[in-house]
Design a protein around this motif. Structure first.
Motif, short mmCIF file in Angstrom:
data_model
loop_
_atom_site.label_atom_id
_atom_site.label_comp_id
_atom_site.label_asym_id
_atom_site.label_seq_id
_atom_site.Cartn_x
_atom_site.Cartn_y
_atom_site.Cartn_z
N MET A 573 -15.13 -13.48 10.34
CA MET A 573 -14.49 -14.78 10.13
C MET A 573 -13.30 -14.65 9.18
O MET A 573 -12.22 -15.20 9.43
N VAL A 574 -13.48 -13.92 8.10
CA VAL A 574 -12.40 -13.72 7.14
C VAL A 574 -11.24 -12.98 7.80
O VAL A 574 -10.07 -13.36 7.64
N LYS A 575 -11.56 -11.91 8.51
CA LYS A 575 -10.52 -11.11 9.15
C LYS A 575 -9.74 -11.93 10.17
O LYS A 575 -8.51 -11.80 10.28
N SER A 576 -10.42 -12.79 10.91
CA SER A 576 -9.79 -13.53 11.99
C SER A 576 -9.06 -14.77 11.52
O SER A 576 -8.02 -15.12 12.08
N HIS A 577 -9.57 -15.45 10.49
CA HIS A 577 -9.03 -16.77 10.16
C HIS A 577 -8.68 -16.98 8.69
O HIS A 577 -7.98 -17.94 8.37
N LEU A 578 -9.15 -16.13 7.80
CA LEU A 578 -9.01 -16.42 6.37
C LEU A 578 -8.41 -15.26 5.59
O LEU A 578 -8.52 -15.22 4.36
N GLU A 579 -7.77 -14.33 6.27
CA GLU A 579 -7.36 -13.09 5.61
C GLU A 579 -6.42 -13.34 4.44
O GLU A 579 -6.58 -12.76 3.36
N ASN A 580 -5.41 -14.18 4.63
CA ASN A 580 -4.45 -14.42 3.55
C ASN A 580 -5.10 -15.09 2.35
O ASN A 580 -4.83 -14.73 1.20
N LEU A 581 -5.95 -16.09 2.61
CA LEU A 581 -6.64 -16.78 1.51
C LEU A 581 -7.57 -15.83 0.77
O LEU A 581 -7.73 -15.91 -0.45
N TRP A 582 -8.19 -14.92 1.52
CA TRP A 582 -9.09 -13.94 0.89
C TRP A 582 -8.28 -12.95 0.05
O TRP A 582 -8.64 -12.64 -1.08
N LYS A 583 -7.19 -12.47 0.59
CA LYS A 583 -6.40 -11.46 -0.10
C LYS A 583 -5.79 -11.99 -1.39
O LYS A 583 -5.64 -11.24 -2.36
N ASP A 584 -5.39 -13.26 -1.41
CA ASP A 584 -4.77 -13.78 -2.64
C ASP A 584 -5.80 -14.29 -3.65
O ASP A 584 -5.43 -14.81 -4.70
N GLY A 585 -7.09 -14.14 -3.32
CA GLY A 585 -8.14 -14.50 -4.28
C GLY A 585 -8.53 -15.96 -4.30
O GLY A 585 -9.26 -16.39 -5.19
N SER A 586 -8.06 -16.74 -3.32
CA SER A 586 -8.40 -18.17 -3.30
C SER A 586 -9.87 -18.41 -2.97
O SER A 586 -10.43 -19.43 -3.38
N ILE A 587 -10.48 -17.49 -2.22
CA ILE A 587 -11.87 -17.67 -1.78
C ILE A 587 -12.81 -16.94 -2.74
O ILE A 587 -12.75 -15.72 -2.85
N MET A 588 -13.66 -17.70 -3.41
CA MET A 588 -14.69 -17.07 -4.23
C MET A 588 -15.74 -16.44 -3.33
O MET A 588 -16.24 -15.36 -3.60
N GLY A 589 -16.05 -17.13 -2.23
CA GLY A 589 -16.85 -16.54 -1.16
C GLY A 589 -18.32 -16.40 -1.45
O GLY A 589 -19.11 -17.31 -1.18
N PHE A 590 -18.69 -15.25 -1.98
CA PHE A 590 -20.10 -14.97 -2.21
C PHE A 590 -20.51 -15.54 -3.56
O PHE A 590 -20.43 -14.88 -4.59
N VAL A 591 -20.97 -16.78 -3.52
CA VAL A 591 -21.46 -17.46 -4.72
C VAL A 591 -22.59 -18.39 -4.29
O VAL A 591 -22.48 -19.10 -3.29
N SER A 592 -23.68 -18.37 -4.99
CA SER A 592 -24.83 -19.19 -4.62
C SER A 592 -24.57 -20.65 -4.96
O SER A 592 -23.68 -20.98 -5.76
N LYS A 593 -25.37 -21.54 -4.35
CA LYS A 593 -25.21 -22.97 -4.63
C LYS A 593 -25.47 -23.28 -6.09
O LYS A 593 -24.77 -24.09 -6.71
N GLY A 594 -26.50 -22.61 -6.64
CA GLY A 594 -26.81 -22.86 -8.05
C GLY A 594 -25.68 -22.42 -8.96
O GLY A 594 -25.30 -23.16 -9.89
N LYS A 595 -25.13 -21.26 -8.72
CA LYS A 595 -24.01 -20.77 -9.52
C LYS A 595 -22.80 -21.66 -9.35
O LYS A 595 -22.06 -21.94 -10.31
N GLU A 596 -22.60 -22.10 -8.12
CA GLU A 596 -21.48 -22.99 -7.82
C GLU A 596 -21.54 -24.26 -8.67
O GLU A 596 -20.55 -24.67 -9.28
N LYS A 597 -22.72 -24.87 -8.74
CA LYS A 597 -22.85 -26.11 -9.52
C LYS A 597 -22.64 -25.85 -11.00
O LYS A 597 -22.02 -26.64 -11.71
N THR A 598 -23.15 -24.71 -11.47
CA THR A 598 -22.97 -24.36 -12.88
C THR A 598 -21.50 -24.22 -13.23
O THR A 598 -21.04 -24.68 -14.29
N LEU A 599 -20.75 -23.59 -12.35
CA LEU A 599 -19.32 -23.38 -12.60
C LEU A 599 -18.54 -24.68 -12.56
O LEU A 599 -17.69 -24.94 -13.42
N LEU A 600 -18.83 -25.52 -11.56
CA LEU A 600 -18.02 -26.72 -11.36
C LEU A 600 -18.32 -27.81 -12.38
O LEU A 600 -17.42 -28.59 -12.74
N LYS A 601 -19.55 -27.89 -12.85
CA LYS A 601 -19.92 -28.96 -13.78
C LYS A 601 -19.17 -28.88 -15.10
O LYS A 601 -19.11 -29.85 -15.85
#
Length: 766
Positions: A573-601
């Motif tokens: 999916m990244v290779k086909s549709h998200l390569e530029n966003l992945w390469k520039d670091g916009s996608i955190m990607g592998f992050v759990s829901k719990g970690k996600e909430k901790t970061l955003l709060k």
């Protein structure tokens, strides 16, 4: 029909233009890529802009889409022909365009085959660009080599220079000794011819002759001793080259096959192997010269008689060992449209390149390389056998290598399974799947030069042979696991007793998959999330182990897919549709829901991040943002994940740009303001926006966006696993009423409204 195109990809510079600006070494690769007749370079050049704007991946899977693009391609060729005619271009250009159009007609019934071919060529072009970009980065950064490797190379260079110096000194010694022998021989013959009867004079002459013979004897002993010392140095150097440098290169090649950024260049090894071979052949000449001199002058206790045979045997042994080790597989077997090297499919062409590291110009086109299969096949019940078809004999030559190496490049080989009534018979009753069954391709040639004849053999790394494309994902998993762990390339029963992998090994390999596909690997926090998914919460994951079964056979708990299928789906999916966003670091990607909430709060209102879904088999991506209640309580909200199908319709950055929800008084608002940690959305994604699209509050959306349901219609939900699908949501007749979009069991007071493809201002319902 000819207006049916996808134009979502708008690169800053066309891929073809980037290729044309590369250095000559990479332009040569492009020239070799388009050397055949599958897809003419002229068509690629004149239709470059149109070709790069189409979704060939989708066309390769969808007959209707492929047929449309096929028809448009033919129309574009007609248009290009007209331009040539009107512009007074050469008759040859006009003729070629007509010829190409006629050639493409063979895809009339199966246009998706042509789409697959074009897709493969574009992917290969991108690989060349990535290699050039990586080389430029290495040059700019002046990457320092590992000090141990640098010291090793310097040590080899020093020893190699010492060996060459000894050979040169030995050449001088041979000439001096030959002059001494000529002097002795002349005086001895003169003495015999004169036949003096004067005893005193005869005695004096004999003393002179004895002195000359003693000096000659000392020279012969000194030379033989020097050759022994020279061979000591050659043997020590040979051990370093064969047991260390070559073994390290083979391991680097194994890792490079599964994505590691390791150098597999053979030029330095070739230089060393060639130099040592030249020195050993010189030693053989020295020994031959000694034999000639001994044939003219010999005497009692002549050291040449006693020592030469042993030295001859030793130099021949060293030379044989060097020559046998010098025959290698430079480029492992791979299919044009394969997932990676070492996965081959029956009746589909593949290529493989062998190389001889002793580069003697007189051997150019003199050594024939022959190909065979499974010479040492394991005795396993049901083990398949294959025949190698195509041009399976080729001469080593210096014309097919960019560096001028001695190579035999097999480009059009195929495999056909032997019909043996259910596979081979054997003593082992093992249960191996098709994608766990390993095979080896063998190569043979004969070295014959200066009375030295040596049979040479080398073999590929184990390959997995499949019969249909649906097995590629599983086969690639086997290749990854084998080359990550196995240091014995001929262990064809590796999966019969498969070892476990330590997490550091697996994590590094997983990072290589992203690095080789997108030039950006996985960061430590992303790897930690994957480790947590596999092993649960741990203080440190270095001691954690994972089995082959858990990696690729057992389903992830509460899902119907394995870890590898999930991970590979995200990668695709990244290779086909998200390569530029992945390469520039916009996608955190592998992050759990719990970690996600901790970061955003901890962040300001409107801060959002992008993460991969853990519940979608073939890869999904979602975004979550933080909002605050009137009492100041943080509320992290998410949308249903977007799949490859969704992203194939609308680019993800446009989805983020135009996403809206209904706030108080049904006023649409885009809640996504800052990409985590604090980058304004426009600053993060603005460079990817197309000119025609925009937020509902600003520029109009692209007129080509359909009014029918699309991935923009995502509902803000607290948990991606509990929400309805996009289609279920759109099929709800109540969605078009002036009521809240969310059901009563959700925790949000507001509804959600995605960016709709119209430009008129929103009006309240009457």
């Amino acid at each position: 029909m000819h207006t049916f195109v996808w134009c979502s990809r708008q690169p800053g510079m066309a891929q073809w233009e980037k290729l044309r600006q590369l250095e000559s070494v990479y332009l040569t690769q492009v020239d070799e890529l388009y050397d055949g007749e599958a897809f003419p370079m002229d068509v690629r050049h004149y239709l470059a802009h149109w070709i790069e704007g189409q979704d060939w991946d989708r066309a390769a899977r969808d007959h209707d889409v492929a047929m449309v693009l096929f028809q448009v391609l033919l129309e574009n060729l007609d248009i290009q022909h007209s331009r040539f005619v009107q512009g007074g271009e050469s008759f040859l250009l006009q003729h070629n365009i007509r010829r190409f159009k006629h050639s493409f007609q063979r895809y009339q019934e199966e246009p998706y085959n042509l789409a697959s071919i074009i897709q493969w060529f574009l992917a290969k072009e991108k690989e060349i660009l990535q290699n050039a970009e990586l080389a430029e980065q290495v040059q700019l950064m002046q990457v320092q080599q590992n000090p141990m490797e640098t010291d090793s190379q310097r040590n080899i260079e020093r020893k190699m220079a010492d060996l060459k110096n000894k050979v040169q000194c030995m050449e001088h010694t041979v000439k001096c000794m030959e002059e001494q022998q000529d002097e002795f021989d002349f005086k001895y013959q003169t003495h015999n011819m004169e036949g003096t009867t004067n005893e005193a004079e005869k005695t004096e002459q004999m003393k002179v002759l004895q002195a000359l013979l003693n000096r000659l004897d000392a020279s012969r002993k000194s030379m033989l001793s020097g050759i022994g010392v020279l061979l000591d140095g050659a043997e020590e150097l040979l051990c370093v080259l064969v047991r260390e440098e070559l073994v390290q290169w083979q391991r680097r090649q194994q890792k490079a096959c599964i994505g590691a950024p390791d150098s597999t260049c053979l030029d330095q090894l070739e230089k060393w192997f060639t130099t040592e071979a030249e020195c050993l052949f010189q030693v053989r000449k020295f020994l031959k010269k000694l034999e000639e001199l001994m044939g003219k002058v010999t005497y009692e206790h002549d050291p040449v008689k006693k020592q030469k045979p042993a030295l001859q045997k030793r130099v021949d042994s060293l030379l044989t060992s060097l020559l046998k080790s010098a025959f290698v597989v430079e480029t492992q077997p791979s299919m044009p449209q394969g997932k990676g090297p070492l996965v081959l499919r029956t009746n589909v062409q593949f290529s493989v390149k062998t190389r001889f590291l002793v580069k003697f110009p007189e051997l150019n086109h003199a050594m024939k390389v022959n190909v065979s299969m499974d010479r040492e096949a394991p005795l396993v019940k049901g083990y398949r056998r294959f025949n190698v078809l195509g041009t399976n004999s080729k001469a080593l030559n210096m014309a097919e290598s960019m560096s001028g190496g001695m190579v035999a490049d097999f480009r059009h080989l195929t495999l056909k399974e032997q019909k043996s009534g259910g596979g081979g018979k054997g003593v082992h009753d093992l249960s191996l799947s098709v994608t766990e069954e390993l095979h080896i391709i063998n190569f043979f040639t004969e070295f014959l030069l200066h009375d030295v004849s040596v049979s040479l053999e080398t073999s590929s790394l184990p390959v997995v042979i499949i019969s249909n494309s649906s097995q590629q994902q599983s086969a690639w998993a086997s290749i990854l696991w084998f080359n990550m762990l196995c240091l014995e390339p001929k262990n064809l029963l590796f999966f019969a007793n498969c070892p476990v992998a330590m997490w550091p090994q697996l994590g590094e390999m997983l990072s290589w998959q992203f690095l080789s596909s997108t030039t950006r690997g996985l960061e430590s926090n992303q790897l930690d999330m994957i480790a947590h998914k596999l092993f649960g919460k741990q203080q440190n994951y270095d001691a954690c182990k994972i089995s082959w079964t858990k990696f690729s056979k057992e389903n992830v708990p509460n899902t119907n897919f394995t870890f590898w299928v999930w991970f590979d789906g995200i990668l695709l999916m990244v290779k086909s549709h998200l390569e530029n966003l992945w390469k520039d670091g916009s996608i955190m990607g592998f992050v759990s829901k719990g970690k996600e909430k901790t970061l955003l709060k901890k962040k300001q209102r409107g801060t959002f991040l992008l993460r991969f879904s853990e519940s979608i088999r073939d890869g999904g991506i979602t975004f979550s943002w933080v909002d605050y209640s009137p009492t100041g309580e943080p509320d992290v909200r998410s949308v249903q994940p977007f799949t490859k199908v969704d992203l194939g319709q609308i680019p993800f950055h446009e989805i983020i740009r135009n996403f809206q929800i209904l706030e108080e008084e049904n006023v649409p608002e885009n809640p996504l303001l800052f990409l985590y940690p604090d980058t304004p959305k426009v600053e993060a994604f603005g460079k990817y926006y197309t000119e025609k699209s925009g937020d509902l509050s600003g520029d109009p959306l692209p007129p080509e966006l359909p009014l029918s349901p699309d991935p923009m219609f995502s509902v803000a939900m607290p948990d991606e696993d509990l929400i309805p699908t996009i289609q279920e949501f759109l099929n709800d007749p109540n969605m078009y009423e002036c009521v809240d979009f969310l059901s009563d069991d959700t925790s949000f007071p507001e509804g959600a409204l995605p960016g709709l493809p119209f430009t008129a201002p929103l009006q309240p319902c009457e």
